[in-house]
Design an enzyme around this catalytic site. Structure first.
Site, short mmCIF file in Angstrom:
data_model
loop_
_atom_site.label_atom_id
_atom_site.label_comp_id
_atom_site.label_asym_id
_atom_site.label_seq_id
_atom_site.Cartn_x
_atom_site.Cartn_y
_atom_site.Cartn_z
N ASP A 28 0.80 -1.28 -0.05
CA ASP A 28 -0.02 -0.26 -0.09
C ASP A 28 1.01 1.19 0.18
OD1 ASP A 28 -2.13 1.61 0.16
OD2 ASP A 28 -2.63 1.40 2.23
N ASP A 52 -0.24 5.04 1.47
CA ASP A 52 -0.18 5.63 2.66
C ASP A 52 -0.18 4.91 3.85
OD1 ASP A 52 -1.39 8.60 1.37
OD2 ASP A 52 -2.28 7.24 0.44
N ASP A 79 -1.34 -1.36 5.80
CA ASP A 79 -1.72 -0.62 7.09
C ASP A 79 -3.10 -0.64 7.21
OD1 ASP A 79 -1.63 1.48 5.34
OD2 ASP A 79 -2.01 2.66 6.87
#
Length: 517
Positions: free
Chosen positions: A283, A285, A466
């Site tokens: 991912d 961000d 996350d």
């Protein structure tokens, strides 16, 4: 072949065919033997090479009864010990004492890491049982019953012949066929009416020696030639599915954990790779760039960009983000990566790859209308941000006063309810409006794996994420790869390891580079 040979029963080995506990067993064996050999070298002044999982474990231990494994491996190091007795204290310098210590380590690792299953095997077994086939599970392990219970798979098998049963009956271990013949006997079928599914060389050798009707090698570790040489009639890298979808099987068997209890992935690169080549998915961000209040200010550092470029020179790397594909591509600015934007609805990569595999274009009119209404209804709420993406709308409430957060969420939910083409997508301090399609980051990862010809036994996918949206990818890779959660979120996770921060992600990637080199 099952139908052609008129087979009536199927026998499955546990470790490496149904569950991934072979990896846990291998780690326990290595922990025990490496410590013993190091201590013995200090005492005798004669060095001994530590256990190599990719060679020693497969040749001397895999598929064998525990004490046979101790004896075989020690013989490879020219060490002979007294047999001892099953009641020996774990760690005593006997064959039984070392074997018992290995079991202690295995139990600890099982509690720590849980049980991972191969979804393709579970789907196949369910389909075969639905067609009337009888099924049994065999294992040299005395922990077989506990492992099946932990994985929720006990009801799939009429018969279990494991290390406990073998000890009671005095059954010889593989490559003797006794364990398979006992399972067939308990299923009330002849060996010639039975197929076995084995990943261990000693197991296929045993099946051939016992005259089983069909011996199928399961190649999870890139050893198809060896499996055939030892007696496999055919070799599968994964089981075919007939009617039951992988989604339904996965929904029943995905293992969830408290993210705070996951082991750290730092200093474990070699253990995670298991001698395989990685395919890395990340991912953006919260993984490559820290979470910030303004999404436009989530800038990739020069150091992280350099690290990513170096990893991509050694193995396939893809950034899988909820951001627009063009946006994340502009932020990363590397030509040798693959980019899956809008949760995988829009994918690009080297050699002019560009495709939109999820079919989201049909939802664009609904997204346009929803965007107009959201802007109108949230205009007066301080800190609310409506971020339009090509195939999604992110309603951010990170900067909204606490007393107005519920109002923002209710507005987003109300707008979604007006459009059948849309569905909600939760995230960290955002509510997303997404196309109401069966597509997500996990499906995008599987699509890339297939498109890039990465579904091979010598390749292991690593997914680092996350957010709650990354859980689809963690779940999709259980049984095939490794999910690594960065930081934490408010739900249980399907990841199996964790990293604390973006900084730790970079440290992990640098260690990956060194291991690959």
């Amino acid at each position: 072949m099952i139908k052609t040979k008129r087979l009536r029963a199927l026998i499955f080995d546990l470790d490496g065919v149904i569950t991934q506990t072979a990896r846990v067993h291998a780690k326990a064996w290595k922990t025990m033997f490496d410590a013993y050999l190091e201590e013995r070298a200090r005492r005798d002044g004669k060095p001994h090479a530590p256990l190599n999982i990719s060679t020693d474990y497969r040749q001397y231990i895999d598929g064998m009864p525990r004490y046979d494994g101790v004896r075989n491996f020690l013989a490879s190091r020219e060490i002979t010990l007294p047999e001892g007795a099953p009641a020996d204290e774990p760690g005593i310098e006997t064959v039984a004492g070392l074997g018992n210590l290995k079991n202690v380590y295995f139990q600890e690792l099982l509690q720590q890491d849980g049980v991972e299953v191969y979804f393709d095997t579970v789907a196949f077994i369910r389909e075969m049982r639905a067609e009337g086939m009888r099924t049994a599970v065999i294992s040299a392990s005395k922990n077989c019953k506990a492992i099946l219970a932990a994985a929720g798979l006990e009801e799939l098998f009429e018969v279990r012949v494991d290390g406990v049963v073998a000890a009671e009956l005095g059954i010889k271990g593989k490559p003797s066929p006794d364990i398979f013949l006992e399972a067939a006997k308990r299923l009330q079928v002849s060996p010639q009416e039975t197929a076995i599914f084995e990943d261990a060389l000693a197991g296929v050798e045993a099946g051939k020696a016992g005259g089983l009707g069909l011996v199928v090698g399961i190649d999870r570790t890139n050893q198809a030639t060896e499996l055939q040489r030892h007696g496999a009639d055919m070799v599968l890298q994964k089981f075919p599915t007939l009617n039951t979808t992988m989604k339904n099987i996965a929904a029943n068997t995905v293992q969830k954990h408290d993210g705070n209890t996951l082991p750290s992935a730092l200093n474990k690169v070699q253990e995670l790779l298991q001698g395989k080549k990685p395919a890395v998915f990340l991912d953006y961000d919260g993984c490559l760039s820290p979470i910030v209040k303004d999404p436009d200010k989530a800038v990739l550092s020069d150091q992280m960009r350099t690290t990513l470029q170096r990893v991509a020179e050694l193995c396939p790397v893809a950034v899988v983000s909820g951001r627009d594909r063009a946006n994340v591509e502009q932020l990363v600015k590397l030509d040798n990566l693959y980019y899956a934007g809008s949760h995988g609805f829009d994918i690009s990569g080297p050699n002019n790859m560009h495709t939109e595999p999820g079919g989201a274009a049909a939802a664009i009119p609904a997204l346009d209308k929803a965007q107009v209404e959201l802007n109108e209804r949230l205009r007066g709420i301080e800190g609310a941000l409506v971020e339009r993406k090509r195939y999604a709308i992110a309603v951010h409430y990170r900067n909204v006063p606490e007393e107005q957060v519920n109002q923002v969420i209710e507005v987003a939910q109300d707008v979604i309810a007006k459009h059948d083409e849309l569905k909600p997508g939760p995230g960290k301090k955002i509510m997303e409006l997404k196309p109401n399609l069966d597509w997500h980051k996990g499906k995008a990862v599987h699509w890339l794996m297939e498109e890039l010809d990465l579904n091979k036994p010598d390749i292991i996918p690593l997914y680092i994420g996350d957010d709650l949206t990354d859980e689809d990818a963690f779940a999709a890779l259980q049984g095939q790869g490794i999910g690594i959660l960065v930081g934490e979120h408010d739900e249980e996770t399907a990841a199996t390891y964790r990293l604390e921060s973006v900084d730790e992600v970079q440290v992990f990637l640098e260690a990956l580079i060194q291991e690959l080199k």
